[in-house]
Design an enzyme around this catalytic site. Structure first.
Site, short mmCIF file in Angstrom:
data_model
loop_
_atom_site.label_atom_id
_atom_site.label_comp_id
_atom_site.label_asym_id
_atom_site.label_seq_id
_atom_site.Cartn_x
_atom_site.Cartn_y
_atom_site.Cartn_z
N HIS A 134 0.82 -1.22 0.00
CA HIS A 134 0.00 0.00 0.00
C HIS A 134 0.86 1.27 0.00
CE1 HIS A 134 0.07 -0.78 4.62
NE2 HIS A 134 1.04 0.06 4.31
N HIS A 177 -1.76 4.38 9.86
CA HIS A 177 -0.41 4.90 10.14
C HIS A 177 -0.46 6.27 10.82
CE1 HIS A 177 0.07 2.12 6.73
NE2 HIS A 177 1.36 2.07 6.94
N HIS A 211 10.03 -4.25 4.04
CA HIS A 211 10.48 -2.86 3.98
C HIS A 211 10.75 -2.32 5.37
CE1 HIS A 211 6.08 -2.30 4.36
NE2 HIS A 211 6.19 -0.98 4.46
N GLU A 232 3.92 -5.74 8.46
CA GLU A 232 2.58 -5.59 7.87
C GLU A 232 2.09 -6.90 7.23
OE1 GLU A 232 2.72 -0.79 6.87
OE2 GLU A 232 3.14 -2.20 5.26
C1 DHB Z 1 6.17 3.26 2.25
C2 DHB Z 1 5.65 1.97 2.51
C3 DHB Z 1 4.58 1.82 3.40
O1 DHB Z 1 4.02 0.61 3.72
C4 DHB Z 1 4.02 2.92 4.02
O2 DHB Z 1 2.97 2.74 4.84
C5 DHB Z 1 4.53 4.20 3.77
C6 DHB Z 1 5.61 4.36 2.89
C7 DHB Z 1 7.30 3.46 1.28
O3 DHB Z 1 7.95 2.50 0.86
O4 DHB Z 1 7.54 4.62 0.88
FE FE Z 2 2.60 0.83 5.51
#
Ligand code: DHB
Ligand code: FE
Length: 286
Positions: free
Chosen positions: A12, A59, A192, A239
């Site tokens: 997302h 978030h 990530h 996540e």
């Molecule tokens: C990014 C990824 C995410 O899951 C998020 O909530 C906000 C930013 C990113 O990779 O920029």
């Molecule tokens: Fe996220």
């Protein structure tokens, strides 16, 4: 009776929303990423679900660190979003179905999931970007029930607990005495990490293994603690919990409709997975 027709999990990343608003579908950075969603949209056009139950993590738009439920279920007539500071458009609200939301809440509480209930709820990028990828533009053909899972402030619910939540959601849906097709979604991941010494961390080997295991051996993934998941997939890679809740709702056996994996989008290993419960696939084959 209501029936779960499939499950969908997708990353997302906010940058996807920006790329969509700037129509960057043919841009070399974005082209193959967006192409990965075409089979998912085709499947939705064929399957035509009425309701989407969406596991996602807020978030900081609706909940902040001072007030952050572990699980929260939307029971609002509609769900709007707002500017989160990413420079993204504010999109039209998504229609809810309060009666079904309350039915789900009653069933979950009866099963000892003490969820928060939200008769007003703003949904952030983790909700609307997957929706916009799958149902582009202003169309709103499904009514939605958002379910927030805290993956922002530790202690987070365990992978096992999120899996059980997904199973309980599926049991509730199976008892809805309305002729409805339901798709269950999970948003976030894959690996990530956005902050600290490991900012930019991506674990392709782990992600690809996850894409396999979540289909046939989800119990391998529910065996991880959240700290192990953070180590393997990054602090936001946790996540994956939303993917596990979605997978649980498919029942013991699921089959893949389509999947894609694209590294990176922004700082994230972007994944997509569409599943059908095995019983449905077999029924159609007969
Ligand atoms: C990014 C990824 C995410 O899951 C998020 O909530 C906000 C930013 C990113 O990779 O920029
Ligand atoms: Fe996220």
């Amino acid at each position: 009776m209501a029936k779960i027709v499939g499950g969908l999990a997708t990353s997302h990343v906010p940058a996807i929303g920006k790329a969509m608003s700037e129509q960057k579908f043919q841009d070399p950075y974005w082209k193959s990423f967006f192409e990965g969603y075409e089979p998912a949209r085709a499947w939705l056009e064929k399957t035509k679900p009425d309701i989407a139950v969406v596991f996602y993590n807020d978030h900081g738009l609706n909940f902040f660190l001072d007030n952050l439920p572990t699980f929260a279920v939307g029971a609002a007539p509609e769900y709007g979003n707002a500017d989160e500071g990413w420079g993204l458009p504010v999109v039209a609200p998504y229609p809810g179905d309060p009666a079904l939301s309350w039915r789900l809440i009653e069933d979950l509480v009866a099963e000892e999931f003490d969820v928060s209930t939200c008769q007003q709820m703003k949904v952030d990028h983790a909700f609307w970007i997957p929706m916009a990828l799958l149902w582009p533009g202003a169309q709103r053909p499904v009514r939605v029930i958002p379910i927030e899972i805290n993956t922002v402030q530790h202690p987070l619910p365990s992978a096992k607990r999120c899996f059980k939540l997904g199973q309980a959601v599926a049991r509730s849906i199976a008892g809805w005495d309305k002729d409805l097709k339901v798709v269950v979604m999970g948003t976030g991941g894959l690996s990530h990490q956005l902050e600290g010494e490991r900012a930019g961390f991506i674990n392709k080997e782990f992600d690809l293994q996850c894409l396999e295991d979540i289909v046939a051996h989800p119990e391998k993934l529910t065996g991880y603690s959240n700290f192990e998941l953070v180590e393997l997939a990054g602090s936001q890679g946790v996540e994956l919990l939303m993917w596990l809740a979605m997978r649980a709702a498919m029942g013991p056996e699921a089959q893949v409709v389509t999947s894609s994996y694209h590294v990176p989008i922004s700082n994230t290993a972007a994944g997509l997975l569409v599943l059908e419960p095995k019983a449905r696939a077999m029924a159609e084959a007969v």
